[in-house]
Design a protein around this motif. Structure first.
Motif, short mmCIF file in Angstrom:
data_model
loop_
_atom_site.label_atom_id
_atom_site.label_comp_id
_atom_site.label_asym_id
_atom_site.label_seq_id
_atom_site.Cartn_x
_atom_site.Cartn_y
_atom_site.Cartn_z
N LEU A 90 0.40 -1.33 0.01
CA LEU A 90 0.41 0.26 0.15
C LEU A 90 0.86 1.43 0.05
CD1 LEU A 90 -3.16 -0.93 2.59
CD2 LEU A 90 -2.42 -1.21 -0.21
N LYS A 91 2.26 1.06 0.27
CA LYS A 91 2.75 2.44 0.71
C LYS A 91 3.54 2.41 -1.26
CE LYS A 91 4.50 2.14 4.88
NZ LYS A 91 5.82 2.06 5.43
N THR A 92 3.03 1.65 -2.00
CA THR A 92 3.37 2.15 -3.57
C THR A 92 2.42 2.00 -4.12
OG1 THR A 92 4.39 -0.54 -3.35
CG2 THR A 92 5.61 1.33 -2.90
N PHE A 93 1.62 2.11 -3.81
CA PHE A 93 0.27 2.09 -4.29
C PHE A 93 -0.75 1.07 -5.26
CE2 PHE A 93 1.40 6.16 -5.25
CZ PHE A 93 0.00 6.98 -5.19
N ALA A 288 -0.40 5.19 -13.75
CA ALA A 288 0.62 6.21 -13.60
C ALA A 288 1.77 5.49 -12.57
CB ALA A 288 1.02 7.34 -13.13
N GLU A 289 1.89 4.89 -11.22
CA GLU A 289 2.31 4.62 -10.45
C GLU A 289 2.73 2.72 -10.36
OE1 GLU A 289 4.07 6.98 -7.87
OE2 GLU A 289 3.07 8.41 -9.22
N THR A 290 1.62 2.01 -10.81
CA THR A 290 1.81 0.45 -10.68
C THR A 290 2.33 0.10 -12.21
OG1 THR A 290 -0.53 1.23 -12.10
CG2 THR A 290 -0.45 1.16 -9.54
N LYS A 336 -5.04 9.28 -3.55
CA LYS A 336 -4.62 8.78 -2.62
C LYS A 336 -4.33 7.47 -1.21
CE LYS A 336 -2.82 14.03 -1.54
NZ LYS A 336 -2.73 14.94 -0.35
N VAL A 337 -3.49 6.78 -1.21
CA VAL A 337 -3.87 5.85 -0.15
C VAL A 337 -4.48 5.93 0.65
CG1 VAL A 337 -3.10 3.96 0.82
CG2 VAL A 337 -1.97 4.76 -1.75
#
Length: 343
Positions: A90-93, A288-290, A336-337
């Protein structure tokens, strides 16, 4: 001399006024463009719902708290090396940013681990859709020999029942049950926690009518995304996650990526030839983050993936500017998580 100064000052004032007028005109043009795209976008997309509820598994604070504890617990894997968060950090999406994730035995899997964020809103779970919801999905990796590798449900529950804290948490989460420490309740608790992992983004503000939510470049990207035909698969609240699609429709996976992975997609589940190369369409939320992308994680770059998907699914070659613009738009889907979900 005075007349010269007056003339210069007047010229400067006129120039400033003209500049302000141009800026005003540009702002007005941008607002008109945004208005038009808000109307158009709402034909294809929906804002992210505030909740992801399941009538069969009502959310309670106690159940979510239990699910969070289980989600981060390495004891759900045979050698106690992995938790749900290992592959869905969860810290990296909600991903580990690896092409494929190693299991409890250290061997890599065959498919890229998709993000757990917003997954509760998908119509089915996994790339091949083999589970109906996050509650059913939550038990799969625990028992999968290639993942967490637990030998039986009984062994899982014996481990958890040996922890007095868990005994209390299960009782609080499922107060109507005499013997609440069960595998089904474990799945339901993890599923309840995952139903809280929703990530609204700037694009949701735009869909709701905020004309300033997107920049001009992002508006151009949205227009290109719609105009190119990406919305044939990437639509709804998740911009995906709501259908199967054959990949690739044009060309070959190896041609585009160099990957030698032989994966028949949904056919592995149904054994039906008609389902060969069918995959659940990924959501574009937080895309974009995954990274890396595609079912085997064979492409790390988002711009390259945009280019590949246009050619492979739409038989279109995008211009470099279209790719830049679409990438800019996709970044507006990064949310945002929820802070309370982080360990």
């Amino acid at each position: 001399m005075k007349r010269t100064v007056i003339f210069v000052c007047a010229a400067m004032l006129l120039a400033v006024s003209a500049c302000k007028q141009r800026q005003s005109n540009q702002a007005a043009d941008l607002e008109r463009k945004a208005d038009s795209l808000i109307t158009l976008a709402n034909n294809f997309f929906k804002p992210l719902p505030a909740e992801a509820l399941n009538p069969e598994n009502p959310l309670t604070p106690e159940k979510v708290a239990l699910g969070k504890a289980l989600y981060y617990d390495n004891r759900l894997s045979l050698n106690q090396t992995q938790s749900c968060n290992t592959c869905h950090d969860l810290k990296t999406f909600g991903v580990d940013n690896l092409p494929t994730s190693p299991g409890d035995n250290g061997m890599p899997g065959t498919r890229n681990s998709p993000t757990v964020l917003n997954a509760a809103l998908h119509f089915l779970q996994f790339w091949d859709g083999r589970n109906k919801d996050v509650e059913e999905q939550a038990g799969g990796p625990v028992m999968n020999p290639a993942e967490m590798n637990m030998p039986s449900e009984a062994v899982v529950m014996d481990r958890l029942a040996a922890d007095g804290r868990y005994v209390e948490m299960f009782a609080a989460a499922f107060p109507e049950e005499k013997n609440p420490v069960t595998f089904t309740n474990m799945r339901n608790a993890i599923g309840a926690f995952e139903r809280t992992l929703l990530t609204p983004a700037r694009f949701d503000k735009f869909l709701a009518g905020d004309r300033q939510a997107l920049t001009e470049a992002e508006l151009n990207g949205l227009g290109a995304f719609i105009g190119t035909g990406c919305t044939a698969c990437h639509n709804g609240a998740l911009l995906g996650g709501n259908m199967f699609q054959k990949y690739p429709l044009f060309g070959t996976h190896k041609e585009y990526t160099g990957s030698d992975v032989d994966d028949t997609g949904r056919m592995q589940v149904t054994k039906n030839e008609a389902d060969r190369d069918l995959y659940k369409v990924p959501s574009m939320r937080n895309i974009a983050e995954t990274w890396p992308y595609l079912h085997d994680g064979s492409v790390k770059e988002l711009d390259k993936t945009i280019d590949i998907m246009a050619r492979a699914e739409l038989n279109k070659t995008l211009t470099p500017q279209q790719i830049i613009d679409i990438e800019a738009f996709l970044k507006t889907l990064t949310g945002k998580v929820p802070a309370e979900a982080l360990n």
